[in-house]
Each structure stands twice: as C-alpha cells, then as structure tokens.
Design an enzyme around this catalytic site. Structure first.
Site: not given
Length: 603
Positions: A298, A327, A345, A347, A349, A430, A476
């Site tokens: 992000c 991570r 991911q 992902d 946005h 979320k 997100h």
C-alpha cells in the site's frame, strides 16, 4: 451447553490436568493454562522428564479419578505478598514471576501476558493488592476463573498432543512442555470433532502438497520460503489470474513496484513503528540508505497515485498488483503454506472520493462473493473494528465513520456478518471474509479495508469540484489474501481434487497399447484447440499423454493418486468406433471424437 459454561468447563479441565500431572510428577512447575479453541492447554516444566503420547492414558485416568471425586472448585483471595510467598514455598518460579510482575504493574502487564491465569485484575493500571486462587482437592492454583462449581460437571475430553513452548513466548526464556486437550459437553460432540480431525489429517495440505508434487522446501533456502514445482506454479498462477480478471472487470489496472525500498517509506506510512521487527533489512554497499524488503504494497501504491495531479473527475483510481512480500515471522510460527516468510498477495487499492466509497466496496464484495462461490465455500464476514487502546492511527471520529460505512455496505448486500473489536488494521477497520470449507472449518480469507489514515500521512490529494485540494479515501482489498495461505485452504477444502479449471493437469490420456497412437494424435490435436472460458478466460487445456508400456490398470491408479480430474482411456475398440472412454470422479462414460471438444469445455 452455553458458551460461558463450556468456557468454564474447559478452564476447569486445565486445572484438573495440571493436578493429574502433579500427582504423577510432584516437582512439576506450572506456567499458564488458558482456554483455547475447542479445549485447553497448560505449560509445564518437568526438567529433564518428557511427557510422551504413551503417557496420555495414564494422565487421563487420573483426571477421571479427580472428576469422580466430585471436588469443589473453591475460590479464595489473599494479599499479593502472601501469594508470592506461596509461590516460593511451593517451588513455583513461573507463578512467582507472574505475581511479581502483577504486583509491579497490575493490568498493564496482565494484558501483555497469556492472560487466563493472571489473577484477579482491577480496573486501574496500578499495582494489585490481592489476587485470587482456586483449589480443587489438594491442587491450588493462581487463577481468576471462571470454573465449574464441581468436577462432576465436566463433560467429555481427550488429551491430544504435547509441544515445546518458550515461557511467555520468548525464545530467550526456558522451554516448557505445552500439553493440549480438547473438551466438549457430550461424548457425541467429542467423537464428531475427532472424526473431523481425522478428515483434516487426510486433507492436510502439507501431506497433499508432497503427494501431488505442488511445492517443496529446502533447508538451504530457508524455513518459511516454499518452492513451487511446475504443477504447483500452474495452480497458483491460475487462481491469481482468476483474481486479476475479477478485479479488472471492475476497472482495476495492473501496476508493478520493486521488492525493496527505503525505510523512509514505512516510517511515513506508520508501518515501521508498528511492524519494524517483522521487516527484513537490506544494506546498500553504495549508499547510506537503510532499506527493507517490502512487507506490504500500500505505501508504494500511494506513491504512484501521488506521481501526478489528480482531479475529482479522475476518481476513483484503482490499482492491482499480484506480488511477493516478505515478513520476518518467528520460526516457531511457520508451517506449511499457512504462515510463510515470502507471501504473495493479490493486492489492490482504490483511491476515491467519499461519495464513491459505497460503490467501490460493493464492487469488491461482489468480486469476493463470486470467487468463493466458484470454489464452493460459504462466506460470512467479520466486521473488524478498533478497540479502546492507543494501538491505532487516526482520529476516532474518522474510525467511527469508516466502521459505520463498512457495516452499511455489508448490510445492503445481505451478507451474514458479525462484529469484533480489536481486529482492525492499525490504520482502519476491515471486512474480513470467513469461508467455511468442505469439512466445516472456518478460515479467514479475503479482506476489504477502509483507510482514512495513510492518505493523510502521505499528503495525498485531488482537486474537488470547487478547486480545493481534498484528501482521498483509500480502500485496500485482497481477494485471495496471501496466495500461499489461500492454497493451503484450497488444497484442504478440495482434498486435492481441484475443480477442472484449476487443476494443474486437467486431462491425462491413457493408452491401452501402441496400436492407438495415431488416434491419440487426433485427440491431442482436438484438446490443443479447446479454449476454456470459465471462470478463467483464455485458459488452454492442460494435458499429457501416458503411452508407457504399462497395464491400463496401473496407469489409472497412478492418475488417480495424483487426482487428475479427467482421464481419457483409449484402446483399439475406441479407435475403431471413433469414441473415447472418459473417466471422472462421477463415473465413466463414452464420448464420440466429434463431441470431445464440447465435452471438455463443459466439464
């Protein structure tokens, strides 16, 4: 049995188990023994003595004897200094440590600990004056409850496993033995749970991942860094392609960002302060820049948005990127594909105006419902809100507004939902999608997050209708979440029998003998020309031909072991009659060569 009663029963069983262990090993030293999902555990230090599964029956026998004695659970309170002396006299150093911490810092420390056994907690964060104990028979333990009134109220239970666990989760502390048990109100419920566990064992993605040749690991590469084989790579690529196509249908455009970045980016976003210990750090030999492998995408996407002026007419701006993040997860928490150090991911946005929030969330809810409907997993959602702590960024008024809008969106599309405080991301609330698999387990999968904080921290803006600079809202979303974790769920949900569109190998042609090779050439030509349109568009049929000089029975068994969804059997009679025998899990049927293409498109 009510949830409160079940909780008290499981908590009581943790004490009963500890009492049984103490009868067998009088010098046992105890840590904490909380309730967990479906049961309980207790952390135990027996020195050099190791508890084995062969000793479970002996421990359970003593537990049942304690239950039959109908011992009362009696609560008493005493000054904390007296409690500390009790711990010393009883040679319980872990309890002594907890009591000293509670005396020093009260609830502040208790909240940071595995807190089922921390003593009676007051409302303030000041030091405690007294704590509570529960006694059943001759066993006495520091505890704040709750418990059943009498051991005779215990239902059905079973000890399940023993594992190593560092005291208070810190690898610098002594390692204890964590003894787990499960408990239910009735024997029937326990038997059903054990049956489900056996099914889960058969479907374990680690087992199937090896059997189906989907992924492997290597100590030379490192723990938590899975390596995907050709077959596994096809599987992950297909599901990622499906997610991309769903989002592109709603106007998302692909972007790409590098895998390392300066720490400044994450300091600005707030991730460095919150998750700095989870970042892999990278040192440059050319500059003094402090770098990190990216743990999320992000902040990068904000910089693409900020790269040019934006008008209200440009909104919404939608980006998608399927990319790998990194991570530094604790080694003891890694396992299979559930939790890894390299996670990919899907992902996305959205940067939008406030009046566009509802439509954008509806789009993402629709995409998630379609994806999980396709793989036949029932969805409900958890609305994950902030709690009253200071662990979150942004004004509370913005949080309240965001939480209300998420709830409204979910209610308008008629999704089953529940609300839970303390599960929000640090920058916003979320919608967490909870999917139920084929054997009844619930998994968190997709997520949609509303964020008023990061756009402010990065100074993002667009010009509104009046020419004023305005901060956009950021949404997100990840439909699959971590692809690795999604695959662990998908593999276990299907038991490795993937739907035709997702199977790494969709068709295997099995020959009875080599007199049919020319006919097989016709079949492969037909399969090569078939395009599968649903649910992943432009998906070519993935097939191989097994022409080995082996019996057809052996070929079928081998194809079934690796769970090929469609097997085409070709023999001399099939060639003569211009047909093929198609074998699936539903049975076997004959298809003419002219019907084959249509048949495969509609499998």
């Amino acid at each position: 049995m009510s949830e409160d009663k079940l909780y008290a029963m499981r908590h009581s069983l943790a004490h009963i188990m500890a009492a049984a262990v103490q009868r067998l090993w009088p010098d046992a030293k105890f840590g904490v023994g909380p309730v967990v999902e479906h049961g309980f555990y207790y952390d135990i230090d027996l020195g050099e003595t190791k508890i084995s599964e062969q000793q479970f029956n002996k421990i359970e026998k003593i537990m049942r004897r304690i239950i039959a004695e109908k011992q009362d659970f009696v609560c008493t309170k005493c000054p904390i200094d007296d409690a500390i002396q009790w711990a010393k006299d009883s040679h319980q150093p872990y309890k002594e440590e907890l009591l000293n911490d509670l005396k020093r810092a009260g609830t502040t420390v208790a909240k940071d600990l595995d807190a089922a056994e921390m003593g009676t907690i007051t409302e303030s964060d000041s030091a405690l004056d007294e704590v509570s104990f529960y006694t059943n028979g001759s066993f006495k333990d520091l505890c704040r409850g709750p418990h059943v009134a009498n051991t005779s109220e215990i239902g059905a239970f079973k000890l399940m496993r023993v594992a190593g666990a560092y005291w208070r989760g810190n690898e610098k502390n002594p390692q204890m033995q964590r003894l787990y048990g499960v408990a239910f109100a009735t024997q029937e419920e326990l038997d059903e749970y054990l049956k489900q566990l056996e099914l889960a064992k058969q479907r374990d993605h680690r087992k199937l991942g090896k059997e189906l040749d989907l992924y492997t690991t290597s100590p030379l590469v490192g723990v938590g860094l899975p390596l995907f084989t050709p077959r596994g790579t096809i599987l992950r690529d297909v599901v990622a392609q499906y997610s991309n196509q769903l989002r592109q249908r709603f106007g998302f455009e692909k972007v790409w960002t590098p895998h390392i970045t300066k720490k400044d980016l994450y300091e600005t976003s707030g991730h460095w302060a919150k998750f700095g210990e989870e970042l892999f750090l990278v040192k440059s030999q050319e500059t003094s820049d402090e770098m990190a492998l990216k743990p999320m995408n992000c902040p990068h996407h904000t910089q693409i948005f900020a790269s040019q002026p934006r008008s209200y007419r440009d909104m919404p701006v939608r980006y998608l990127e399927t990319t790998t993040d990194y991570r530094d997860e604790k080694t003891g928490e890694l396992g299979g594909l559930n939790r890894v150090r390299s996670l990919t991911q899907d992902d996305s946005h959205v940067f939008c105006r406030p009046d566009q929030i509802e439509q954008e969330i509806n789009n993402l809810l629709s995409a998630a419902q379609e994806l999980y409907g396709t793989i036949d997993m029932k969805l409900r959602v958890r609305l994950s809100y902030r709690d009253d702590s200071d662990a979150y960024l942004g004004e509370r008024e913005l949080w309240a507004s965001a939480q209300n809008q998420l709830k409204s969106a979910v209610e308008k599309v008629g999704l089953d939902y529940f609300e839970q405080e303390g599960e929000a991301a640090f920058y916003g609330p979320k919608i967490d999608f909870m999917a139920t698999d084929a054997i009844g387990r619930e998994h968190q999968v997709a997520t949609v997050q509303l964020d008023f904080v990061q756009p402010q921290r990065f100074g993002l803006e667009y010009t509104d209708r009046d020419g004023n600079f305005t901060t956009p809202v950021m949404i997100h979303c990840a439909l699959l979440g971590s692809i690795e974790r999604f695959l662990s769920v998908f593999i276990e949900h299907t038991g490795g029998w993937f739907p035709f569109w997702a199977a790494p190998e969709q068709v295997r042609i099995l020959t009875i003998n080599d007199t049919v090779l020319d006919y097989v050439d016709e079949i492969t030509t037909i399969l090569s020309g078939v395009t599968l349109m649903q649910p992943v568009k432009y998906n070519e049929v993935r097939f191989i031909t097994d022409i080995r000089n082996e019996s057809i029975g052996k070929k079928i068994r081998e194809a079934t072991v690796v769970k090929i969804p469609t097997q085409i059997i070709v023999g001399p009679k099939d060639k003569e009659q211009r047909i093929v025998s198609v074998r699936t899990r539903a049975g076997e049927e004959q298809v003419t060569i002219d019907q084959l293409a249509s048949y495969i498109q509609n499998v």
